[in-house]
Design a protein around this motif. Structure first.
Motif: not given
Lengths: 287, 287
Positions: A156, A168, A194-198
């Motif tokens: 993170h 990432t 968990w937060w990663d848009p990709r």
């Protein structure tokens, strides 16, 4: 996919106790930590996990490869020491027949994990990332010769200053691509990604590069010591099912490790923790 | 590029005091907050900044658009209320002739900023992100008609649960693309994006979409209230010069706002804070 206990989840258990616990709870695999292996002794650890019939889903951890970014002799010495330490970790992973050696690559050069900023450190983040690529070029062949797979773990972004400049899954994947799949893979740890848009695009892209799938929840708000913000699945904000489904769709068939750093979990009866972990795995993690 | 004081950096100053402070320190621009504008009154605020000859580099902030992800009537009501509140913010930005209205888009539906997880909330992160896109489709034309540019601000992933499901510049950029550059842009805030391995690629790709450049440092370790981890430039881990150079190379010619949320900075004499801010801007931010 099959459930595995990362032994730091039950950190007050010794390695023999954790092996017994896995057997007692019907688990087929365990994730080991080098500190715990050293405490019991490498040969004895190997003997215990083999006679218990357990797979070693991972050995945690190698890494901390960025100190070479310090200027001059300090940097050169730190880089050489880090490589030597990682070769030892690779040797241990080979003995244990671990499915992978997890690499937490290190933060900004000179910044120590969990400590305040020192007087001298480097803000050259791009340079630190290059040091990781350089170290990997040294370590991947060494690992390959011993049948060990290095598993790059993106952490993170909150850990970017002091623990991992790989932030990432996509970045970890790019670093792995120059090497054979058997030598370098990536870890998908729900807490970190968990937060990663990709995320879903990168899990699909990773495919057979996925060397490990670790699950725990992301607590909110995080505790003051952010390292301890990992919670039992279901206690935080992560929707696990779509991530598990994506990891499966990418072809991952390995073990699913539960790795929780959490003061309350550590204070609880380890047998109850394992029982809860098994129940929550069925309830909220499986797709 | 020219330095601008985001008025939350000197939060104990009223709007008239902050305007005076900018003039006294030779600044040409100020970033305003809606709370402070409301306290002074919109018409009076407009009058003060105009007679002082200041540009309004941004109005903070609209957003919090994700509650529509709650089920049923609760979700529909929350979505309608959020749109209404944002239309008011757009009207204010138009009156103030702000260069942009910053949007902090909101976290997981039902999770309130800075509060513990409630009993009922949504873990559907992908859905929350879709709600933002839907809200933007409503608000962008309204903003366009009033000559206001909406500026999507990606927030550090630590704020994903409760403040912004937009976590990277690339993601903000994708959301902006369906709209004219005059209607929807993106904010580059060093605190939020410094760790991003795709940062330089995405700044270049953003080009004329960059609606604002905000600078402050990222403290390490973060304080217990992570909202207050923003530090004076030079006090944390960020290497500013390459980021400033990239923003310039992308064609940005607007103001550079310093926006610091920090208990020590707020406790200090605001005039000293502005003086330090000017010095540090020259020393560590300018490329």
């Amino acid at each position: 996919m099959s459930l595995s206990l990362n032994q730091w989840t039950t950190r007050h258990w010794t390695l023999p106790e954790a092996v017994d616990g896995c057997v007692r709870h019907g688990l087929e695999a365990i994730g080991l930590w080098r500190e715990k292996v050293a405490e019991t002794g490498l040969a004895q650890s190997v003997k215990l996990v083999r006679s218990a019939g357990l797979r070693v889903s991972s050995l945690c951890r190698g890494g901390f490869l960025t100190a070479g970014g310090l200027p001059g002799e300090d940097g050169r010495t730190a880089f050489a020491q880090a490589l030597e330490e990682n070769r030892r970790a690779i040797d241990e992973a080979a003995e244990l027949e671990a499915a992978c050696l997890v690499l937490v690559v290190g933060g900004l050069p000179g910044v120590k994990p969990g400590e305040p900023l020192p007087a001298a450190f480097s803000r050259d983040l791009a340079g630190a990332r290059e040091r990781v690529a350089e170290a990997l070029a040294e370590l991947a062949p060494y690992a390959g010769e011993r049948g060990v797979k290095l598993a790059l773990e993106p952490l993170h972004p909150i850990y970017c200053p002091d623990r991992a400049v790989i932030s990432t899954l996509g970045q970890a994947l790019e670093l792995s691509l120059p090497y054979p799949v058997e030598q370098v893979g990536v870890v998908v740890d729900t807490f970190h990604v968990w937060w990663d848009p990709r995320l879903f695009e990168d899990i699909a892209r990773a495919g057979s590069r996925i060397a490990g799938y670790q699950v725990c929840d992301y607590l909110h708000p995080l505790p003051e010591d952010v390292l301890l913000g990992r919670g039992m699945m279901g206690d935080g904000v992560i929707g696990f099912r779509p991530i598990t489904a994506a990891v499966q769709a990418a072809g991952y068939t390995g073990d699913v490790e539960v790795e929780i750093f959490n003061a309350d979990v550590w204070a609880a009866d380890p047998d109850e923790v394992v029982a809860t972990m098994k129940a929550r795995y069925e309830e909220v993690v499986l797709a």
